[in-house]
Scaffold this active site. Structure first.
Site, PDB file in Angstrom:
ATOM      1  N   PRO A  14     -17.606 -13.829  43.914  1.00  0.00           N
ATOM      2  CG  PRO A  14     -16.458 -14.060  45.927  1.00  0.00           C
ATOM      3  CD  PRO A  14     -16.263 -13.690  44.497  1.00  0.00           C
ATOM      4  CD  GLU A  39     -18.949 -15.978  53.781  1.00  0.00           C
ATOM      5  OE1 GLU A  39     -18.081 -15.945  54.658  1.00  0.00           O
ATOM      6  OE2 GLU A  39     -19.887 -15.144  53.700  1.00  0.00           O
ATOM      7  CD  GLN A  83     -15.975 -16.063  49.174  1.00  0.00           C
ATOM      8  OE1 GLN A  83     -17.151 -15.829  49.423  1.00  0.00           O
ATOM      9  NE2 GLN A  83     -15.125 -15.120  48.796  1.00  0.00           N
ATOM     10  CB  CYS A 112     -17.944 -10.782  53.605  1.00  0.00           C
ATOM     11  SG  CYS A 112     -19.685 -10.355  53.866  1.00  0.00           S
ATOM     12  CG  ASN A 200     -14.363  -7.612  43.270  1.00  0.00           C
ATOM     13  OD1 ASN A 200     -14.845  -7.977  44.321  1.00  0.00           O
ATOM     14  ND2 ASN A 200     -15.097  -7.407  42.194  1.00  0.00           N
ATOM     15  N   GLY A 201     -14.259  -4.633  42.310  1.00  0.00           N
ATOM     16  CA  GLY A 201     -14.861  -3.420  42.831  1.00  0.00           C
ATOM     17  C   GLY A 201     -15.105  -2.345  41.799  1.00  0.00           C
ATOM     18  N   GLY A 202     -14.981  -2.663  40.516  1.00  0.00           N
ATOM     19  CA  GLY A 202     -15.131  -1.637  39.497  1.00  0.00           C
ATOM     20  C   GLY A 202     -16.514  -1.514  38.896  1.00  0.00           C
ATOM     21  CB  ALA A 228     -19.552  -8.318  42.300  1.00  0.00           C
ATOM     22  NE  ARG A 229     -21.521  -3.563  43.186  1.00  0.00           N
ATOM     23  CZ  ARG A 229     -21.046  -2.330  43.368  1.00  0.00           C
ATOM     24  NH1 ARG A 229     -21.883  -1.344  43.587  1.00  0.00           N
ATOM     25  NH2 ARG A 229     -19.744  -2.088  43.324  1.00  0.00           N
TER      26      ARG A 229
END
Length: 463
Positions: A14, A39, A83, A112, A200-202, A228-229
């Protein structure tokens, strides 16, 4: 068990302003298994009404100001996760029940860290209130028919218990995207619970291409990953065939934005994220200067696609209006609606439905009609609601101008009440007769002042 569907997947994370329908469909095309929407706040969503958009073939959740808060379609129905931002169990349940028939799952944002989310007790702020977390999740798990997930951040110390939801782990509560991902912490969580964990976050450090996804899974000890990015910059990261040039990805994104009448400013934002360091290039500047999807399409040489799509959607609108048969009133909340338009050619000169409605209200000694008009952003169409005698009326069709929208609302009211509206061919009403008498008097006065009446000293040459 339905929650098992969250194992062995890759998902679009999201992202605010990014996770709208065009980006979600693009990610699915490239191989994502699940896509999360941006969100959406519970307070705004509970005010929405669910509308089937037959022109776009979508389901829209529309706010009172006619803004589309969430748009989805059949293609993603079994793979989109809604979400919500919430800090209230009852509102969370209301939202869950509102959307559950159109989504694969619902998600509570507990990750968040930004102020717009935490200041209302939502997002990462929830992590400081485990009792509220439990209340929200229990309401949802027992109250909706689809799986429930929650997006969390790592805390300095975590006591893991078996849950009935799947959990996504994103980083320390105080951290931001620029910080490195803590694979060891995610692994600890994955080992401590028996439910699916989505890492998430890699994007910043580990996942640059599809081949990196399996390595990220191994490093975190999870079976699933969300991006995400990395996906925002180039959605083809989901493709097992390898990434493709971002210019081609942007074109495919823009086609979806045009097809589903995405808000132009949202389209611009997403394209600029894909352009990255090229945002100040000639293409980037052209995108930034554009104000409509039509102008954006010119920057990418997609004018013909835009025009053809626009033509097809307009033809569908007209077919639906023609096939709807005799206009029948229906209720939309507390508003009585009909599918009607104001056509100036159908009424005598200087006679309008608004005049008739005003005259009727005066005659009946009820409060004069009041009009409330809104304009939607995607095509600048207008829709007006008229309140008469404490009842509301509007046309379900959008008009090209504020004046025409108000006239259409007046027509609905007049037809529902069975009052003449002044169309050509109707029996003469008192209002039309009065207008004709006034026009005749004004015409006679004008002729008298021009040619000179009795006692006039004007000569023909002086006129």
């Amino acid at each position: 068990c339905m929650v098992n569907s969250f194992s062995n997947i890759t998902a679009l994370a999201p992202m605010v302003r990014v996770g709208t329908l065009p980006m979600r469909l693009l990610a699915l095309d490239f191989g994502a298994d699940l896509v999360y929407c941006e969100e959406l706040i519970d307070i705004k969503m509970v005010q929405c009404r669910r509308v089937v958009n037959e022109v776009l073939q979508t389901v829209d959740f529309v706010a009172p100001d006619e803004r589309v808060m969430f748009r989805t379609c059949e293609k993603e129905k079994d793979r989109v996760v809604f979400q919500m931002g919430t800090a209230d169990p009852q509102r969370a349940l209301q939202v869950g029940r509102l959307v559950e028939k159109d989504v694969a799952a619902v998600d509570v944002n507990m990750g968040c860290p930004k102020e717009y989310s935490t200041k209302g007790g939502m997002g990462a702020a929830l992590l400081s209130d485990p009792d509220k977390i439990e209340a929200i999740l229990m309401k949802l798990v027992t109250g909706v028919s689809v799986p429930v997930t929650c997006k969390i951040r790592i805390l300095p110390s975590v006591r893991c218990e078996q849950l009935t939801v799947s959990v996504k782990n994103t980083g320390f509560k105080e951290e931001r995207p620029r910080n490195p991902v803590h694979c060891d912490y995610i692994q600890a969580v994955a080992q401590a619970v028996s439910i699916p964990i989505i890492a998430n976050g890699g994007s910043l450090d580990l996942v640059k291409s599809h081949s990196d996804i399996d390595e990220f899974k191994k490093a975190t000890g999870t079976s699933s990953v969300m991006l995400a990015r990395a996906a925002m910059w180039n959605a083809s990261v989901f493709s097992s065939q390898g990434t493709i040039p971002v210019d081609k990805v942007m074109e495919e994104y823009l086609k979806y934005a045009i097809r589903y009448e995405n808000h132009a400013f949202n389209t611009k934002y997403c394209l600029c994220q894909m352009l990255r360091d090229r945002v100040e290039s000639p293409l980037g500047k052209q995108v930034q200067a554009a104000q409509t999807n039509a102008e954006i399409s010119e920057a990418f040489g997609l004018q013909e696609f835009y025009q053809q799509t626009h033509k097809e959607l307009q033809a569908r609108r007209e077919r639906l209006q023609t096939s709807s048969g005799p206009e029948r009133p229906f209720k939309d909340g507390d508003v009585t609606c009909m599918a009607v338009r104001f056509q100036r050619r159908e009424y005598p000169a200087q006679i309008t439905p608004k005049m008739f409605l005003l005259e009727w209200s005066r005659k009946e000694k009820v409060e004069q009609p009041s009009y409330e008009t809104v304009q939607r952003s995607q095509d600048r169409g207008f829709q007006s609601t008229v309140t008469v005698d404490r009842r509301k009326y509007r046309s379900s069709l959008w008009s090209k101008s504020k004046k025409f929208a108000e006239q259409a609302a007046a027509i609905v009211c007049l037809r529902v009440l069975g009052i003449p509206e002044g169309r050509i061919g109707e029996e003469l009403s008192d209002l039309i007769c009065k207008r004709k008498r006034e026009e005749k008097i004004n015409k006679d006065v004008a002729q008298t002042s021009t040619t000179g009446g009795p006692g006039s000293t004007c000569s023909p040459s002086s006129t």
